[in-house]
Design an enzyme around this catalytic site. Structure first.
Site, short mmCIF file in Angstrom:
data_model
loop_
_atom_site.label_atom_id
_atom_site.label_comp_id
_atom_site.label_asym_id
_atom_site.label_seq_id
_atom_site.Cartn_x
_atom_site.Cartn_y
_atom_site.Cartn_z
CB ALA A 52 -13.05 20.52 106.39
N GLY B 27 -11.84 15.94 98.48
CA GLY B 27 -12.15 15.70 97.08
C GLY B 27 -10.93 16.03 96.22
CB VAL C 30 -10.00 21.26 95.64
CG1 VAL C 30 -9.20 22.43 96.19
CG2 VAL C 30 -10.65 21.63 94.32
N GLY D 78 -7.26 16.82 97.78
CA GLY D 78 -6.12 16.00 97.40
C GLY D 78 -5.02 16.85 96.77
CE LYS E 74 -16.53 28.51 93.52
NZ LYS E 74 -15.90 27.72 92.48
CD GLU F 159 -6.89 35.23 95.06
OE1 GLU F 159 -7.79 35.36 94.21
OE2 GLU F 159 -6.24 36.18 95.53
CB VAL G 89 -13.24 34.82 92.76
CG1 VAL G 89 -13.49 35.60 91.47
CG2 VAL G 89 -14.34 35.12 93.77
CB ILE H 97 -6.85 34.14 88.30
CG1 ILE H 97 -6.99 33.21 87.09
CG2 ILE H 97 -6.37 35.52 87.89
CD1 ILE H 97 -8.08 33.65 86.12
CE LYS I 5 -16.36 30.73 90.11
NZ LYS I 5 -16.15 30.02 88.81
#
Lengths: 428, 428
Positions: free
Chosen positions: A10, A13, A15, A17, A106, A130, A133, A137, A206
């Site tokens: 869903a 944008g 990310v 893509g 977040k 993951e 935040v 990393i 975060k």
């Protein structure tokens, strides 16, 4: 275990893509690592026809994002954003249907993480975030698993890349906030409405997630005292540098008998500390454990590639069957800990005043500090700011925060001050 | 899942004692996180009566370490050390009996990791060794899971705390290697026989484990080109500083069409790089992924607390049921990749000569470089070392390593040189 892990995605944008491109490019390697392929089968976004640079015609298109949870998939990935609305509806319906749920959201996890963790546990499904935040990393994993043997006394770090980019640029070029922000916006490093980043809200989201995992407490976003970097001047950064510090927007959380302490605030970081050397949009998180000592995790805190890396890492964990309670322990085991009284905290402080250039001002400030019981370690009066007022920067000896607040309260409304003082804590 | 995870512990040195203390002190918290208690039930060590500062009378004592595998336990923890001998016998028998196996033994994993991973997969048992690399830093997990979505192009870092302690001290105090080593030994920071640390063998063990997990290749310790820091002079560190670098012993691995490249060697690290700011016994590992970019993991690389933290993190993963193939993918999927030909590698180099103080020496060195096709970026001749010889330090432009080797070969046996040249690579 050679059945593919089937994904509904869903949000398409940057990310979204990135996740598609990553699975295309690294798919064979990921299948070796995960023991089976990870395959997107259905997608949903606002605009079907938009060119995203990736072929989405091979996936089932679903107009209603919240309907993705009813597709024949193993995991729903949510990259829509927003603490409520469609993202939350989708999370509830996906977990309710017993599907895994992976998100980079977040705000939603900070506000509704506990409810979603309960739903995931009830369904025996994975809930993973993951990417929520510190971008790429693996710090959620680092706290949930890597440092899991430790009582964590404190977790803190640089959690917002936009702010660190701006502070680094102010530092490198000696320029003031507004000017650098405008440039960052023109370059696409800061959003048109930068409030969430600049005022510390994003970092607060975060931090509340990190604190929950580190301390075994329920996420408590409402208890984060957040302020941002709007009022930091180039002159503050220069004074800090002269004293051996760099200015960083830090999220800091600790806990003890007095409760859970969570704050996002610009800090003075000693030049000898690794966080002082984190520049640009990089993020870094430090966790202090009673056996491991100080752990540092550093990397790219945003961007489509790093964020996609974290989303797919969560999918690999699920494909491997290596997942469990989202906040490191069953949600019923998380403590509801009240907020700590920050007035009792002791530390060294940087306080900068903008004052009128007239007789008696220094005496007035010094008297306010003395009367509140705050001892001054150093005081610098230097130059004049743009409006003709003079800047006075004080570093205090260790003092309770309540005393510093009292000193500032005494000076409130003083004719000598030409603006709000800026108070920054010194990281020990 | 409320059955305790039962542990047999082999080896009661500082780390073994640390594991016992950690489970005593943090046990309740760990049970919340792991979903069940972790309990040591049997122990074995060479000397039963030695005072370790912890009460071991509550555990079953087993005289023969290798017999621990036959106890009624879920996991055997091996902290005996040594690449073969009792440690290996115990590993084989524990995994053969279907028990989980957790170890801090880098030498054994570097030499026999593939065999043990196969045994673990056959038995459906856990094999874990987070403590074997970089002490308390969860870098095995960071590569195996956190960065799992990425093709990793390179992994490198500071993997030996003793060497970094010595180099930092040489740097801070301008003293030479032998003197600082002697002091480190007196303080207990270096072992009486420091060979494994000082000559890069320990770092090579760790690097071969990281490379396997990062690249999906079989561990290939024999292919690591390792040298250490014995020949680094205070003068080298000073020259490097003048050029904007710090000297660090790095393990570096990458892989491509040409094969797997693994090297442990002192490097010049640019002052702008985070590894340049890692001082003392701290370890730090960088992984470069095609989506996540550069990830950095930093923390304590040794010591009983950090090592125990990593051992118990592995136990928590096992207690949670969150484990899988030790080297990130089934051992049958790991590629047997040959070693890369380092001669083809291009990079900038630091080469320092100790020369006689006489006419024509510089011309001889410059000619050797020219004849090998190595272009010189800078050359510094400065001072005299203790034995009256003069030091000449060269930084080359980018050149193939073969060419630099040829230049050094041309100079071999030259009457102008009073000692072996020191060649350090410059980290890009």
């Amino acid at each position: 275990m050679t059945q593919p892990l089937r994904i509904a995605l869903a949000g398409l944008g940057t990310v979204g893509g990135g996740v598609i491109r990553l699975l295309d490019e690294n798919g064979a390697l990921i299948a070796r690592r995960a023991g089976r392929p990870i395959e997107i089968v259905a997608v949903s976004a606002r605009d079907r026809s938009k060119d995203r640079g990736v072929d989405i015609s091979r996936f089932e298109w679903v107009d209603d994002t919240t309907a993705l949870a009813s597709r024949d998939v193993d995991v729903v990935v949510e990259l829509v954003g927003g603490s409520d609305g469609p993202a939350l509806t989708l999370a509830r319906s996906a977990l309710g249907a017993g599907k895994g749920f992976v998100t980079a959201n977040k705000a939603m996890i900070a506000h509704h993480g506990l409810e979603l963790a309960e739903a995931a546990e009830k369904a025996g499904a994975a809930l993973k975030f993951e990417a929520a935040v510190a971008g790429g990393i693996p710090v959620i994993k680092g706290l949930r698993e890597g440092a899991a043997a430790n009582e964590i006394s404190r977790v803190y770090g640089i959690l917002n890349g936009t702010c660190n980019f701006i502070l680094s640029k102010m530092e490198a070029e000696g320029r003031d906030f507004a000017e650098v922000l405008a440039e960052a916006q023109a370059l696409g490093y800061a959003e048109a409405d930068p409030t969430f980043d600049i005022d510390g809200i994003d970092a607060a989201h975060k931090l509340s997630i990190l604190a929950s995992i580190a301390f075994g407490t329920q996420p408590a976003f409402a208890d984060v005292a957040a302020s941002g970097i709007r009022h930091v001047l180039a002159a503050d950064i220069a004074e800090a540098a002269a004293l051996g510090y760099r200015v960083r927007l830090l999220g800091v959380a600790d806990h003890g008998a007095g409760g859970l302490f969570q704050r996002v605030h610009p800090h003075l970081v000693p030049i000898s500390h690794p966080l002082a050397h984190v520049t640009g949009a990089t993020n870094a998180v430090v966790a202090e454990g009673n056996y491991v000592g100080r752990l540092l995790f550093q990397g790219a805190g945003a961007g489509d590639g790093p964020t996609a890396s974290a989303v797919v890492a969560d999918l690999i964990d699920i494909a491997r069957g290596e997942f469990g309670p989202a906040f490191a322990m069953p949600s019923s085991a998380l403590l509801a800990q009240g907020a700590a009284d920050s007035g009792e905290r002791r530390g060294r402080n940087y306080v900068r005043f903008a004052v009128a250039d007239k007789v008696g001002v220094l005496a007035e400030i010094a008297a306010a500090m003395r009367d509140a019981g705050v001892s001054i370690e150093s005081l610098i009066q230097r130059g004049a700011s743009g409006d003709g007022s003079v800047l006075v920067a004080i570093v205090t000896h260790e003092a309770p925060e309540r005393a510093v607040a009292q000193a500032l309260e005494r000076l409130r409304g003083s004719q000598s001050l030409t603006g709000q003082p800026l108070w920054m804590h010194i990281l020990e």
